[in-house]
Design an enzyme around this catalytic site. Sequence first.
Site, mmCIF file in Angstrom:
data_model
loop_
_atom_site.group_PDB
_atom_site.id
_atom_site.type_symbol
_atom_site.label_atom_id
_atom_site.label_comp_id
_atom_site.label_asym_id
_atom_site.label_seq_id
_atom_site.Cartn_x
_atom_site.Cartn_y
_atom_site.Cartn_z
ATOM 1 N N ALA A 1 -5.555 -0.292 5.580
ATOM 2 C CA ALA A 1 -5.791 -1.093 4.373
ATOM 3 C C ALA A 1 -5.676 -2.560 4.784
ATOM 4 O O ALA A 1 -4.604 -3.161 4.711
ATOM 5 C CB ALA A 1 -4.761 -0.742 3.305
ATOM 6 N N SER B 1 0.304 -8.447 1.331
ATOM 7 C CA SER B 1 0.010 -7.166 1.967
ATOM 8 C C SER B 1 -0.668 -6.226 0.985
ATOM 9 O O SER B 1 -0.939 -6.604 -0.151
ATOM 10 C CB SER B 1 1.312 -6.550 2.500
ATOM 11 O OG SER B 1 1.032 -5.491 3.376
ATOM 12 N N ASN B 2 -0.964 -5.027 1.428
ATOM 13 C CA ASN B 2 -1.559 -3.987 0.588
ATOM 14 C C ASN B 2 -0.630 -2.789 0.562
ATOM 15 O O ASN B 2 0.106 -2.570 1.526
ATOM 16 C CB ASN B 2 -2.880 -3.513 1.197
ATOM 17 C CG ASN B 2 -3.998 -4.493 1.011
ATOM 18 O OD1 ASN B 2 -4.144 -5.089 -0.049
ATOM 19 N ND2 ASN B 2 -4.795 -4.669 2.042
ATOM 20 N N ASP B 3 -0.709 -1.995 -0.500
ATOM 21 C CA ASP B 3 -0.005 -0.713 -0.489
ATOM 22 C C ASP B 3 -0.695 0.206 0.499
ATOM 23 O O ASP B 3 -1.912 0.381 0.438
ATOM 24 C CB ASP B 3 -0.088 -0.056 -1.879
ATOM 25 C CG ASP B 3 0.995 -0.554 -2.803
ATOM 26 O OD1 ASP B 3 2.056 -0.980 -2.307
ATOM 27 O OD2 ASP B 3 0.784 -0.521 -4.030
#
Length: 223
Positions: free
Chosen positions: A99, A19-21
């Site tokens: 994101a 995942s992404n922040d």
Amino acid sequence: MVVTAGPTRERIDPVRYLSNDSSGKMGFEIARAAAERGDQVILIAGPVDQKTPPGVIRVDVESARDMLGAVKTAFLGSESRAKGSFGKKGGDALFMAAAVGDWRPKRRLSGKWRAKDGGDEVASLELVKNPDILATVGRRKGSRLVVGFALETGSGLKRAMAKLNRKSADFIVLNNETALGANRTTVAILGKDGSRVNITNKTKRDVARALVQLHYSNSAPAE
Ligand code: C5P
């Protein structure tokens, strides 16, 4: 108006993902600001801990491919009039604040990944490229407003400018990693006409109001 927010999750197995922040704050504030102005808003959200703003229709998704499907339905239009769709006409504007994960594991395992069991100190995961949602729908946007985001570490101006063309966006909102999870942010709004407006250290709510204004004026807001 169609808004995306938050990260995507790309599953490795039933308990792990890439995942992404991303807190989702910016996208949720854009959805709120647009609804407050009277727009009908579909907010397509990755997994985030945010309250749905009043009057906003929210569609929860997990992966980039799920998000692409939801964006196509909402923005490009679909036969259905169900929740998450504006019908055949689609949306008038797209704000792509999510994101999105650029890569996903090539295989999604049905049971836990047992890489540890082999005793090796190194494991590798094969990744394949996810579709670029913005570039895919941007090609079919016609005269409708499309606004993308670019989170760059360092100046990132050149990279963000390149994204304007590559993704067929009308504007790219450039920010950096200090925006992650924060309430305040500093952005540069870059227009395909070469315009550039800086908004410095403002709340995401204030920045969202300025961004939503793009839908009405189709030119960059005053600083
Ligand atoms: O290329 P980069 O990820 O920096 O581009 C950021 C912009 O493109 C954001 O608006 C993001 O929502 C969008 N994006 C997308 N699909 C991807 C990757 C990014 O729509 N696979």
